[in-house]
Scaffold this motif. Structure first.
Motif, mmCIF file in Angstrom:
data_model
loop_
_atom_site.group_PDB
_atom_site.id
_atom_site.type_symbol
_atom_site.label_atom_id
_atom_site.label_comp_id
_atom_site.label_asym_id
_atom_site.label_seq_id
_atom_site.Cartn_x
_atom_site.Cartn_y
_atom_site.Cartn_z
ATOM 1 N N PHE A 75 0.868 -1.171 0.000
ATOM 2 C CA PHE A 75 0.000 0.000 0.000
ATOM 3 C C PHE A 75 0.904 1.219 0.000
ATOM 4 C CE2 PHE A 75 0.964 -0.786 4.373
ATOM 5 C CZ PHE A 75 0.907 0.425 5.051
ATOM 6 N N CYS A 76 0.342 2.379 -0.300
ATOM 7 C CA CYS A 76 1.149 3.591 -0.455
ATOM 8 C C CYS A 76 0.619 4.701 0.438
ATOM 9 C CB CYS A 76 1.128 4.062 -1.903
ATOM 10 S SG CYS A 76 1.683 2.828 -3.095
ATOM 11 N N VAL A 77 1.523 5.360 1.145
ATOM 12 C CA VAL A 77 1.216 6.568 1.905
ATOM 13 C C VAL A 77 2.259 7.591 1.474
ATOM 14 C CG1 VAL A 77 0.874 7.603 4.167
ATOM 15 C CG2 VAL A 77 0.335 5.182 3.822
ATOM 16 N N GLU A 78 1.834 8.589 0.718
ATOM 17 C CA GLU A 78 2.745 9.466 0.001
ATOM 18 C C GLU A 78 2.698 10.891 0.553
ATOM 19 O OE1 GLU A 78 1.468 9.071 -4.143
ATOM 20 O OE2 GLU A 78 0.660 7.100 -3.586
ATOM 21 N N PRO A 79 3.767 11.377 1.184
ATOM 22 C CA PRO A 79 3.818 12.778 1.599
ATOM 23 C C PRO A 79 4.004 13.670 0.368
ATOM 24 C CG PRO A 79 5.462 11.434 2.739
ATOM 25 C CD PRO A 79 4.969 10.640 1.594
ATOM 26 N N VAL A 80 3.172 14.674 0.217
ATOM 27 C CA VAL A 80 3.235 15.552 -0.950
ATOM 28 C C VAL A 80 3.028 17.000 -0.518
ATOM 29 C CG1 VAL A 80 2.504 13.827 -2.653
ATOM 30 C CG2 VAL A 80 0.769 15.123 -1.401
ATOM 31 N N SER A 81 3.535 17.914 -1.351
ATOM 32 C CA SER A 81 3.396 19.337 -1.022
ATOM 33 C C SER A 81 2.108 19.935 -1.567
ATOM 34 C CB SER A 81 4.589 20.122 -1.573
ATOM 35 O OG SER A 81 4.622 20.083 -2.995
ATOM 36 N N HIS A 82 1.435 19.221 -2.469
ATOM 37 C CA HIS A 82 0.190 19.748 -3.023
ATOM 38 C C HIS A 82 -0.809 18.615 -3.227
ATOM 39 C CE1 HIS A 82 0.821 18.171 -7.107
ATOM 40 N NE2 HIS A 82 2.097 18.436 -6.903
ATOM 41 N N PRO A 136 -11.054 28.886 -3.143
ATOM 42 C CA PRO A 136 -10.285 29.844 -2.339
ATOM 43 C C PRO A 136 -9.329 29.215 -1.343
ATOM 44 C CG PRO A 136 -12.517 29.667 -1.487
ATOM 45 C CD PRO A 136 -12.482 28.851 -2.743
ATOM 46 N N TYR A 137 -9.272 27.890 -1.254
ATOM 47 C CA TYR A 137 -8.474 27.248 -0.220
ATOM 48 C C TYR A 137 -7.075 26.913 -0.745
ATOM 49 C CZ TYR A 137 -13.132 26.625 1.727
ATOM 50 O OH TYR A 137 -14.402 26.834 2.194
ATOM 51 N N PRO A 138 -6.068 27.031 0.092
ATOM 52 C CA PRO A 138 -4.715 26.669 -0.360
ATOM 53 C C PRO A 138 -4.628 25.177 -0.652
ATOM 54 C CG PRO A 138 -4.742 27.080 2.012
ATOM 55 C CD PRO A 138 -6.082 27.490 1.497
ATOM 56 N N ASN A 139 -3.955 24.849 -1.737
ATOM 57 C CA ASN A 139 -3.816 23.440 -2.108
ATOM 58 C C ASN A 139 -2.364 23.015 -2.300
ATOM 59 O OD1 ASN A 139 -3.025 24.257 -4.779
ATOM 60 N ND2 ASN A 139 -5.180 24.493 -5.303
ATOM 61 N N GLY A 140 -1.420 23.927 -2.032
ATOM 62 C CA GLY A 140 -0.011 23.571 -2.062
ATOM 63 C C GLY A 140 0.706 23.831 -3.368
ATOM 64 N N TRP A 141 -0.004 24.178 -4.440
ATOM 65 C CA TRP A 141 0.650 24.467 -5.720
ATOM 66 C C TRP A 141 1.454 25.758 -5.572
ATOM 67 C CZ3 TRP A 141 1.910 21.400 -9.298
ATOM 68 C CH2 TRP A 141 2.092 21.788 -10.637
ATOM 69 N N ARG A 142 2.713 25.728 -5.973
ATOM 70 C CA ARG A 142 3.626 26.825 -5.680
ATOM 71 C C ARG A 142 4.274 27.391 -6.930
ATOM 72 N NH1 ARG A 142 3.434 24.012 -0.958
ATOM 73 N NH2 ARG A 142 4.073 25.053 0.959
ATOM 74 N N THR A 143 4.791 28.601 -6.784
ATOM 75 C CA THR A 143 5.635 29.217 -7.798
ATOM 76 C C THR A 143 7.077 29.179 -7.303
ATOM 77 O OG1 THR A 143 3.886 30.702 -8.567
ATOM 78 C CG2 THR A 143 6.150 31.332 -9.061
ATOM 79 N N VAL A 144 7.972 28.649 -8.128
ATOM 80 C CA VAL A 144 9.399 28.610 -7.809
ATOM 81 C C VAL A 144 10.099 29.558 -8.775
ATOM 82 C CG1 VAL A 144 11.415 27.141 -7.456
ATOM 83 C CG2 VAL A 144 9.120 26.182 -7.159
#
Length: 318
Positions: free
Chosen positions: A272-279, A289-297
């Motif tokens: 099974f998979c448990v994946e830490p992600v930033s978005h 309107p809610y933050p979802n983690g998609w970023r500008t680099v």
């Protein structure tokens, strides 16, 4: 978040010529064994404690030795999960000025949608680190993902397990969207899962409604009783996997920007998979309107994160 900027003028104009990566790197320390396959998308091939599997047992074949889907874990850089319609509109400015449409090419056999970015489908360069681990690096040249970037994973052993540092560096001349994460395949057996979150994303089979569904997460949930392929938001940064029959616990920890989880428990699979992600999944296409983690680099900036893996045996287990 771990952001840093390279000195002005130091952004590389292109990728270096890579040295041949070894087919397999084996790290052994204390009771642990960790195998890496840089050529297979910078993947983990195995992770064991006293010869007991903690991650899935690899199923790669001689005919397909470099397939990450047959191994035990791979990076999610510069995005995780699928992109709806293989496209997204993006602007480096919140007012939407300079918006452009990005059209992605599917990157996995049998999957019509672009998934998990590009880095896991390409070979990585490997080098030793002073801490006794390995650093894996991938340099991306523009294709359907029209930005140049560098991805890095640094695996560092410690007495109770290992740490994994992830980095996404924008080596292009223009701002780039993105995120990062990691996709381990955990050994299933009689595993129980504990993880605190604020909620999950509405998925197939859920009644109509808003995108987010409140959920407390999992408290010693039997993985065999779960049937999930969902994103979970506002993860509290700790996952505990307990195998009662073996008396073993694996704890995975992370901090911002890895604020979310993807949990995948395919029925009857030995993993099974448990994946830490930033978005969250398909974050590039969200319009709420809610933050979802998609970023500008920005050019010369890096987004980085560290994941800790620790293993402990219950008292009386030798």
């Amino acid at each position: 978040p771990c952001w840093w900027r390279t000195p002005a003028g130091s952004t590389p104009a292109g990728k270096p010529v890579p040295a041949p990566a070894p087919e397999r790197i084996a790290l052994q320390w204390h009771d642990f064994y960790l195998a890496l396959q840089p050529a297979a998308g910078g993947s983990v091939a195995a992770f064991t404690w006293r010869d007991q599997p903690l991650f899935r047992t690899e199923t790669a074949t001689p005919e397909s030795p470099a397939e990450p889907l047959a191994l035990a874990g791979f990076p999610l850089i510069p995005f995780a999960s699928r992109m709806t319609g293989n496209r997204f509109a993006w602007s480096p400015r919140r007012d939407g000025v300079l918006q452009r449409e990005i059209l992605l090419t599917p990157n996995m056999p049998g999957e019509p949608l672009a998934i998990h970015g590009q880095s896991w489908r390409h070979p990585w360069i490997a080098e030793n680190t002073a801490a006794g681990g390995y650093r894996l690096t991938y340099h991306h040249e523009p294709d359907s993902w029209p930005w140049r970037y560098r991805a890095r994973q640094t695996f560092t052993p410690h007495p109770n397990g290992f740490s994994l540092a992830l980095e996404l560096a924008n080596t292009d001349r223009t701002p780039m969207p993105g995120g990062l994460g990691w996709h381990p395949y955990l050994h299933r057996g009689d595993a129980h899962l504990t993880a605190a979150v604020a909620g999950r994303i509405r998925g197939t089979g859920d009644p109509p409604g808003g995108r987010r569904l409140p959920s407390p997460g999992f408290v010693s949930a039997k993985v065999d009783q779960l049937n999930l392929d969902h994103g979970f938001y506002d993860w509290q940064g700790v996952v505990d996997v307990h195998w009662p029959a073996r008396g073993l616990h694996l704890t995975m920890t992370a901090a911002s920007p890895l604020d979310h989880l993807i949990v995948y428990t395919p029925p009857a699979a030995p993993y099974f998979c448990v994946e830490p992600v930033s978005h969250l999944p398909d974050a590039a296409n969200w319009r709420d309107p809610y933050p979802n983690g998609w970023r500008t680099v920005e050019p010369g900036e890096s987004l980085c994160a560290t994941i800790g893996i620790s293993v402990r045996a219950e008292q009386g287990i030798d």
